[in-house]
Design a protein around this motif. Structure first.
Motif, PDB file in Angstrom:
ATOM      1  N   ASP A 150       0.181 -11.827  -5.213  1.00 29.88           N
ATOM      2  CA  ASP A 150      -0.671 -11.670  -4.271  1.00 29.88           C
ATOM      3  C   ASP A 150       0.106 -11.179  -3.044  1.00 29.88           C
ATOM      4  N   LEU A 151      -0.162  -9.903  -2.478  1.00 28.18           N
ATOM      5  CA  LEU A 151       0.431  -9.353  -1.513  1.00 28.18           C
ATOM      6  C   LEU A 151       0.462 -10.192  -0.183  1.00 28.18           C
ATOM      7  N   SER A 152      -0.471 -11.103  -0.052  1.00 22.45           N
ATOM      8  CA  SER A 152      -0.635 -11.928   0.852  1.00 22.45           C
ATOM      9  C   SER A 152       0.541 -13.074   1.094  1.00 22.45           C
ATOM     10  N   ASP A 153       1.345 -13.217   0.030  1.00 22.31           N
ATOM     11  CA  ASP A 153       2.329 -14.074  -0.184  1.00 22.31           C
ATOM     12  C   ASP A 153       3.576 -13.212  -0.511  1.00 22.31           C
ATOM     13  N   PRO A 154       4.156 -12.469   0.580  1.00 21.48           N
ATOM     14  CA  PRO A 154       5.448 -11.671   0.342  1.00 21.48           C
ATOM     15  C   PRO A 154       6.472 -12.243  -0.297  1.00 21.48           C
ATOM     16  N   ALA A 155       6.743 -13.611  -0.159  1.00 16.33           N
ATOM     17  CA  ALA A 155       7.926 -14.131  -0.919  1.00 16.33           C
ATOM     18  C   ALA A 155       7.619 -14.091  -2.506  1.00 16.33           C
ATOM     19  N   ALA A 156       6.539 -14.300  -2.820  1.00 17.59           N
ATOM     20  CA  ALA A 156       6.067 -14.393  -4.346  1.00 17.59           C
ATOM     21  C   ALA A 156       6.153 -13.054  -4.813  1.00 17.59           C
ATOM     22  N   VAL A 211      -0.175  -7.928   4.264  1.00 21.38           N
ATOM     23  CA  VAL A 211      -0.395  -7.051   3.068  1.00 21.38           C
ATOM     24  C   VAL A 211       0.534  -5.828   3.161  1.00 21.38           C
ATOM     25  N   ASN A 212       0.233  -4.838   4.200  1.00 21.63           N
ATOM     26  CA  ASN A 212       0.669  -3.545   4.147  1.00 21.63           C
ATOM     27  C   ASN A 212       2.035  -3.695   4.916  1.00 21.63           C
ATOM     28  N   GLY A 213       2.474  -4.819   5.591  1.00 19.98           N
ATOM     29  CA  GLY A 213       3.727  -4.656   6.357  1.00 19.98           C
ATOM     30  C   GLY A 213       4.875  -5.664   5.604  1.00 19.98           C
ATOM     31  N   ALA A 214       4.461  -6.818   5.896  1.00 16.88           N
ATOM     32  CA  ALA A 214       5.395  -7.844   5.347  1.00 16.88           C
ATOM     33  C   ALA A 214       5.654  -7.919   3.809  1.00 16.88           C
ATOM     34  N   ALA A 215       4.608  -7.680   2.950  1.00 15.74           N
ATOM     35  CA  ALA A 215       4.810  -7.480   1.300  1.00 15.74           C
ATOM     36  C   ALA A 215       5.644  -6.605   1.046  1.00 15.74           C
ATOM     37  N   PRO A 216       5.486  -5.173   1.432  1.00 18.13           N
ATOM     38  CA  PRO A 216       6.562  -4.313   1.278  1.00 18.13           C
ATOM     39  C   PRO A 216       7.690  -4.506   1.725  1.00 18.13           C
ATOM     40  N   ALA A 217       7.909  -5.068   2.730  1.00 12.65           N
ATOM     41  CA  ALA A 217       9.243  -5.465   3.210  1.00 12.65           C
ATOM     42  C   ALA A 217       9.828  -6.261   2.416  1.00 12.65           C
ATOM     43  N   ALA A 218       9.378  -7.425   1.860  1.00 13.72           N
ATOM     44  CA  ALA A 218       9.949  -8.345   1.013  1.00 13.72           C
ATOM     45  C   ALA A 218      10.018  -7.500  -0.511  1.00 13.72           C
ATOM     46  N   VAL A 253       9.295   2.565  -5.000  1.00 14.26           N
ATOM     47  CA  VAL A 253       8.281   3.912  -4.711  1.00 14.26           C
ATOM     48  C   VAL A 253       7.187   2.982  -3.811  1.00 14.26           C
ATOM     49  N   HIS A 254       6.941   3.413  -2.718  1.00 10.46           N
ATOM     50  CA  HIS A 254       5.788   2.755  -1.938  1.00 10.46           C
ATOM     51  C   HIS A 254       4.841   4.005  -1.440  1.00 10.46           C
TER      52      HIS A 254
END
Length: 282
Positions: free
Chosen positions: A31-37, A72-79, A92-93
């Motif tokens: 789930d992209l709302s959980d960047p650590a996961a 979702v769009n910022g923190a998840a791709p960062a992780a 690839v993003h």
């Protein structure tokens, strides 16, 4: 092994067609709302490359829910990008033309100054900046006006409305490149594979369909190919207000795709394929 974030979206569905051997992580598994996961999933799978085909794409909803969209769009791709950098695998993003302000009439080059008009663009830009900051091998693929036989998109909406009505008014002063999701998927795979061999190709690329058209002209082509008789009248953006501002100019300079042996796809041919998939033409 290639790892893909996303499973039901337009690009993810097309990726599954061309790379059924890849591992696809839907919301139930990452789930992209959980960047650590998301980062943990990358470490657990130890892939040879990662493609992020998942995102918050509800442009208008982002205006009221920017904090959630930013995760979702910022923190998840960062992780994801940091995990890929740690493992030494390419990331690839997929990003968007909404990172620009839509001014002028010239195509936006990848290095043109950004200036998003709304929350969605701001969250996608934050993701881009984080991917670059992670310092790993990466490609940010900005695209526009995505369509396919899957999910909700302009082509499917026009097919429905065109059969229900004799005439439609459609925005004619927003110009951009409709882009087949199938083409984006194929480009992502090509880029990921080449980045494995040549990490120095990292950077921002633009991938949008040609030729550039208005939404109104896009609709006319949909109706023409599908054999639907529905008159289209152009209207200005000001006559179709939305919670989020839309860029008037979504033209993108895609010249540096040639670094990967890629070129802009003809969206009209892509439209024919999608209409066949939908059973709208034989």
């Amino acid at each position: 092994m290639m790892l893909v974030f996303g499973q039901t979206g337009q690009v993810a569905r097309e990726l599954a067609r061309i790379r059924p051997d890849a591992v696809f992580l839907g919301r139930d598994r990452a789930d992209l709302s959980d960047p650590a996961a998301c980062a943990a999933a990358i470490r657990d799978h130890a892939p040879t490359a990662v493609i992020n085909a998942a995102a918050w794409t509800a442009v208008d909803a982002a205006e009221a829910e920017e904090e959630a969209a930013m995760v979702v769009n910022g923190a998840a791709p960062a992780a994801m990008a940091r995990a890929c950098a740690d493992l030494g695998v390419p990331f690839v993003h997929i990003s968007t033309d909404y990172v620009f302000d839509g001014s002028g009439t010239a195509p936006f080059a990848p290095d043109y100054p950004t200036g998003p008009l709304g929350a969605y663009g701001r969250t996608k830009l934050a993701g881009e900046e984080a991917v670059r900051a992670a310092g790993g091998t990466h490609a940010i693929l900005r695209t526009s006006w995505v369509f396919s036989a899957h999910g909700n998109n302009f082509v499917k909406t026009m097919l429905r409305l065109g059969t229900e009505r004799d005439a439609l008014t459609i925005v004619g002063d927003q110009i951009g490149g409709p882009t087949p999701a199938a083409g984006i998927a194929a480009a992502c795979v090509t880029i990921a594979e080449q980045l494995i061999e040549t990490p120095t190709l990292s950077g921002i690329r633009h991938y949008s369909g040609a030729p550039d058209v208005s939404w109104a002209d896009f609709a006319r082509e949909i109706f023409a190919q599908a054999g639907i008789t529905c008159a289209v009248t152009d209207i200005p953006t000001s006559d179709y207000p939305t919670p989020a501002a839309r860029p008037l100019n979504s033209r993108m300079d895609c010249a540096n795709l040639s670094d990967f042996g890629l070129a802009r796809p003809d969206w009209r041919a892509g439209l024919t394929d999608v209409l066949k998939d939908l059973g709208a033409i034989s």
